[in-house]
Scaffold this motif. Structure first.
Motif, PDB file in Angstrom:
ATOM      1  N   ASN A   1      -6.256 -15.893   0.960  1.00  0.00           N
ATOM      2  CA  ASN A   1      -6.079 -14.902   2.025  1.00  0.00           C
ATOM      3  C   ASN A   1      -4.759 -14.161   1.947  1.00  0.00           C
ATOM      4  O   ASN A   1      -4.501 -13.271   2.759  1.00  0.00           O
ATOM      5  N   ALA A   2      -3.944 -14.526   0.910  1.00  0.00           N
ATOM      6  CA  ALA A   2      -2.756 -13.714   0.594  1.00  0.00           C
ATOM      7  C   ALA A   2      -3.087 -12.770  -0.558  1.00  0.00           C
ATOM      8  O   ALA A   2      -2.643 -11.610  -0.591  1.00  0.00           O
ATOM      9  N   VAL A   3      -3.913 -13.246  -1.508  1.00  0.00           N
ATOM     10  CA  VAL A   3      -4.247 -12.422  -2.684  1.00  0.00           C
ATOM     11  C   VAL A   3      -5.039 -11.184  -2.284  1.00  0.00           C
ATOM     12  O   VAL A   3      -4.752 -10.076  -2.741  1.00  0.00           O
ATOM     13  N   LEU A   4      -6.023 -11.348  -1.393  1.00  0.00           N
ATOM     14  CA  LEU A   4      -6.923 -10.237  -1.060  1.00  0.00           C
ATOM     15  C   LEU A   4      -6.178  -9.018  -0.523  1.00  0.00           C
ATOM     16  O   LEU A   4      -6.374  -7.899  -1.024  1.00  0.00           O
ATOM     17  N   PRO A   5      -5.271  -9.138   0.458  1.00  0.00           N
ATOM     18  CA  PRO A   5      -4.534  -7.943   0.901  1.00  0.00           C
ATOM     19  C   PRO A   5      -3.608  -7.384  -0.168  1.00  0.00           C
ATOM     20  O   PRO A   5      -3.367  -6.175  -0.220  1.00  0.00           O
ATOM     21  N   LEU A   6      -3.089  -8.265  -1.044  1.00  0.00           N
ATOM     22  CA  LEU A   6      -2.241  -7.761  -2.141  1.00  0.00           C
ATOM     23  C   LEU A   6      -3.077  -6.917  -3.106  1.00  0.00           C
ATOM     24  O   LEU A   6      -2.616  -5.893  -3.627  1.00  0.00           O
ATOM     25  N   MET A   7      -4.316  -7.332  -3.325  1.00  0.00           N
ATOM     26  CA  MET A   7      -5.214  -6.553  -4.196  1.00  0.00           C
ATOM     27  C   MET A   7      -5.488  -5.191  -3.567  1.00  0.00           C
ATOM     28  O   MET A   7      -5.497  -4.166  -4.250  1.00  0.00           O
ATOM     29  N   ALA A   8      -5.662  -5.180  -2.240  1.00  0.00           N
ATOM     30  CA  ALA A   8      -5.877  -3.902  -1.546  1.00  0.00           C
ATOM     31  C   ALA A   8      -4.631  -3.031  -1.656  1.00  0.00           C
ATOM     32  O   ALA A   8      -4.724  -1.812  -1.860  1.00  0.00           O
ATOM     33  N   ALA A   9      -3.455  -3.651  -1.586  1.00  0.00           N
ATOM     34  CA  ALA A   9      -2.188  -2.894  -1.680  1.00  0.00           C
ATOM     35  C   ALA A   9      -2.045  -2.214  -3.034  1.00  0.00           C
ATOM     36  O   ALA A   9      -1.413  -1.153  -3.148  1.00  0.00           O
ATOM     37  N   SER A  10      -2.666  -2.773  -4.061  1.00  0.00           N
ATOM     38  CA  SER A  10      -2.536  -2.181  -5.409  1.00  0.00           C
ATOM     39  C   SER A  10      -3.153  -0.783  -5.445  1.00  0.00           C
ATOM     40  O   SER A  10      -2.796   0.047  -6.285  1.00  0.00           O
ATOM     41  N   LEU A  11      -4.047  -0.489  -4.486  1.00  0.00           N
ATOM     42  CA  LEU A  11      -4.676   0.845  -4.447  1.00  0.00           C
ATOM     43  C   LEU A  11      -3.685   1.932  -4.046  1.00  0.00           C
ATOM     44  O   LEU A  11      -3.948   3.126  -4.223  1.00  0.00           O
ATOM     45  N   LEU A  12      -2.538   1.504  -3.494  1.00  0.00           N
ATOM     46  CA  LEU A  12      -1.570   2.477  -2.990  1.00  0.00           C
ATOM     47  C   LEU A  12      -0.765   3.133  -4.104  1.00  0.00           C
ATOM     48  O   LEU A  12      -0.075   4.138  -3.883  1.00  0.00           O
ATOM     49  N   VAL A  13      -0.819   2.546  -5.311  1.00  0.00           N
ATOM     50  CA  VAL A  13      -0.005   3.066  -6.428  1.00  0.00           C
ATOM     51  C   VAL A  13      -0.879   3.271  -7.660  1.00  0.00           C
ATOM     52  O   VAL A  13      -1.984   2.738  -7.745  1.00  0.00           O
ATOM     53  N   ASP A  14      -0.364   4.085  -8.636  1.00  0.00           N
ATOM     54  CA  ASP A  14      -1.203   4.350  -9.815  1.00  0.00           C
ATOM     55  C   ASP A  14      -0.780   3.523 -11.026  1.00  0.00           C
ATOM     56  O   ASP A  14      -1.411   3.554 -12.057  1.00  0.00           O
ATOM     57  N   GLY A  15       0.305   2.752 -10.882  1.00  0.00           N
ATOM     58  CA  GLY A  15       0.737   1.915 -12.017  1.00  0.00           C
ATOM     59  C   GLY A  15       0.105   0.533 -11.976  1.00  0.00           C
ATOM     60  O   GLY A  15      -0.698   0.229 -11.091  1.00  0.00           O
ATOM     61  N   TRP A  16       0.518  -0.288 -12.952  1.00  0.00           N
ATOM     62  CA  TRP A  16      -0.006  -1.659 -13.041  1.00  0.00           C
ATOM     63  C   TRP A  16       0.657  -2.576 -11.993  1.00  0.00           C
ATOM     64  O   TRP A  16       1.863  -2.813 -12.041  1.00  0.00           O
ATOM     65  N   THR A  17      -0.138  -3.077 -11.069  1.00  0.00           N
ATOM     66  CA  THR A  17       0.319  -4.127 -10.150  1.00  0.00           C
ATOM     67  C   THR A  17      -0.020  -5.472 -10.784  1.00  0.00           C
ATOM     68  O   THR A  17      -1.150  -5.665 -11.251  1.00  0.00           O
ATOM     69  N   THR A  18       0.967  -6.374 -10.816  1.00  0.00           N
ATOM     70  CA  THR A  18       0.726  -7.715 -11.370  1.00  0.00           C
ATOM     71  C   THR A  18       0.859  -8.744 -10.252  1.00  0.00           C
ATOM     72  O   THR A  18       1.868  -8.765  -9.537  1.00  0.00           O
ATOM     73  N   ILE A  19      -0.179  -9.569 -10.095  1.00  0.00           N
ATOM     74  CA  ILE A  19      -0.163 -10.618  -9.070  1.00  0.00           C
ATOM     75  C   ILE A  19      -0.285 -11.958  -9.786  1.00  0.00           C
ATOM     76  O   ILE A  19      -1.220 -12.146 -10.596  1.00  0.00           O
ATOM     77  N   THR A  20       0.674 -12.839  -9.556  1.00  0.00           N
ATOM     78  CA  THR A  20       0.651 -14.135 -10.268  1.00  0.00           C
ATOM     79  C   THR A  20       0.271 -15.267  -9.300  1.00  0.00           C
ATOM     80  O   THR A  20       0.345 -15.104  -8.078  1.00  0.00           O
TER      81      THR A  20
END
Ligand code: EPZ
Length: 448
Positions: free
Chosen positions: A46-65
């Protein structure tokens, strides 16, 4: 007719009574073993899912570990890919990379949203970056109606034009504007959706009666590292200053407090002695106090927590509520524990209207539980007996696994795709602690 496909792809209209749905799996447990040893907590779904949604805000590579291999995360990956994102996930390392140079399809279709309602989290970022969105209403699920009226009311306050047609939210906004939002209820994904919308809005957005879950703070920290200005996360008032641009970052995910809590209860129920590594104990105060009240020993040493169960398990009363109250996501698991307590326990569920689906299955194991509206009265019994069971939702499934660990004989749990939504190979982790547990493939016959 045998269908060898993923269960949630099976629509009941395709099936008739007596059909066999292949590729179903079951968990089989022989109860009676004490859990002893060490287990490590995975990253928080339930922390990963909103972070994945946040990646839509930018056009570069978002990395989530520290991303666990879970069905819900795979579903969200499919959703982001549908919208035009490039998604790379390495299960071995738990590293998830997402890049969305252009949102080609600003839409979350029903077939994805119905299997995971957290898909509504794309609504905020789509409006913020793409100025329009078409998102299926999630519909209800086993635990409740799961409306999103508070999300939509807040976005409307921020200037979005929103209509609901044919089961879809149609939303558009040339530019969102900061607003003072006061939630009638501290909705978790509602708070996250507005944070994700407000980062690109004109001016300041204030969210009052905001959710205070740790996953909200994790999202705020990520947005700030992207160049946002979010303050107050973790309290009931969050302020977001809109900015023109954000940049892609690398974010590490906090440990899963609900998985950790589930293993704490597993040790407590089996008179075990388990060291839980990477355990976010500061996020689990309400549960810890209740376990100690029930006679469980909880010893904290840095990021590791040793949980030692004792018999008899003393009965305690539970009332769920928004964080930092006792978490609704731990209610079913605690009920399994109270089923073998030495007395009477009253469990009150205040967050969802139908989160007692596990009661019927626990009663089939010999539990003595009476549901009266929002409360369940649990009279502890000397022992539970193993039985064939059916999982109904994510946390109810975990409750049945816990009950199987202490039941006399064999417990078989079907429809464990519910479990796989939020627990990373739970049977392997429990086997590593000495449980006699396995996952078997089995055809399931569609019931009458
Ligand atoms: C989040 O769901 C979690 N999911 C849930 O975890 C968790 O049980 C829940 O918060 C409560 O802690 C994720 O974070 C992905 P809510 P969410 O909006 O955001 C009502 C799990 O097991 N409500 O805080 O959907 C709603 O009906 C899942 O991992 C409205 O009425 O929960 C419920 O009664 C299950 N209108 C209450 O608020 C709205 O617009 C809490 O819902 C929104 C919510």
């Amino acid at each position: 007719m045998v269908y060898c496909i993923e269960p949630e792809q099976v629509s009941l209209t395709d099936l008739t009574v007596g059909d066999t749905v292949g590729n179903m799996e079951k968990i089989v447990i022989e109860g009676g073993n004490r859990l002893v040893g060490t287990v490590e907590v995975s990253g928080a779904k339930n922390a990963v899912l909103p972070l994945m949604a946040a990646s839509l805000l930018v056009d570069g590579w978002t990395t989530i570990t520290n991303v666990p291999s879970l069905r819900d995360i795979a579903t969200f990956n499919r959703l982001l890919s549908h919208m035009g994102a490039e998604v790379e996930y390495a299960k071995e390392t738990g590293v998830l990379r997402i890049r969305t140079p252009e949102i080609t399809v600003p839409e979350a279709p029903y077939d994805l949203v119905k299997t995971m309602r957290a898909s509504v989290l794309v609504l905020g970022p789509l409006l913020a970056r793409n100025h329009r969105a078409r998102v299926s209403l999630p519909g209800g699920c086993a635990i409740g109606a799961r409306p999103i009226d508070l999300h939509l009311k807040a976005l409307t306050q921020m200037g979005a034009e929103i209509s609901v047609e044919h089961g879809y939210v149609e939303a558009k906004a040339d530019r969102l504007k900061g607003a003072r939002i006061r939630f009638d209820y501290p909705t978790v994904t509602g708070t996250e959706n507005i944070m994700l919308a407000a980062v690109y809005a004109d001016g300041q957005t204030v969210i009052e009666n905001a959710a205070m879950e740790p996953e909200i703070l994790c999202l705020a920290n990520a947005l700030n590292s992207m160049g946002g200005f979010v303050s107050g996360a973790g309290t009931d008032t969050i302020k977001i200053e809109g900015v023109k641009e954000l940049s892609a970052v690398e974010v590490d995910v906090i440990p899963d407090r609900i998985e950790a809590g589930t293993f704490m209860i597993a040790s407590a129920m089996t008179k075990g002695n388990v060291l839980i590594k990477n355990c976010p104990i500061t996020f689990l105060e309400a549960l810890t106090l209740k376990l100690q009240e029930a006679g469980t020993s909880v010893e904290v040493s840095g990021n590791d927590v040793r949980v030692i169960g004792d018999f008899p398990v003393r009965s305690v009363d539970i009332k769920t509520g928004p964080y930092p109250a006792f978490p609704t996501d731990m209610q079913a698991q605690m009920m399994a524990m109270m089923s073998i307590s030495s007395g009477l326990s009253v469990i009150t569920e205040t967050v969802f209207e139908n989160r007692f689906m596990h009661v019927g299955e626990l009663k089939r194991m010999g539990a003595d539980i009476t549901v009266d509206g929002k409360s369940a009265v649990v009279k502890g019994v000397r022992s539970l007996s193993g039985a064939p069971l059916m999982a109904t939702d994510l946390r109810a499934s975990a409750s049945l696994v816990l009950a199987g660990l202490v039941a006399d004989g064999i417990t078989e749990i079907s429809r464990i795709y519910h479990l796989d939504r939020g627990y990373e190979t739970i049977e392997n982790k429990l086997m590593g602690l000495g449980a006699t547990i396995s996952r078997v493939r089995a055809d399931s016959v569609v019931p009458a």
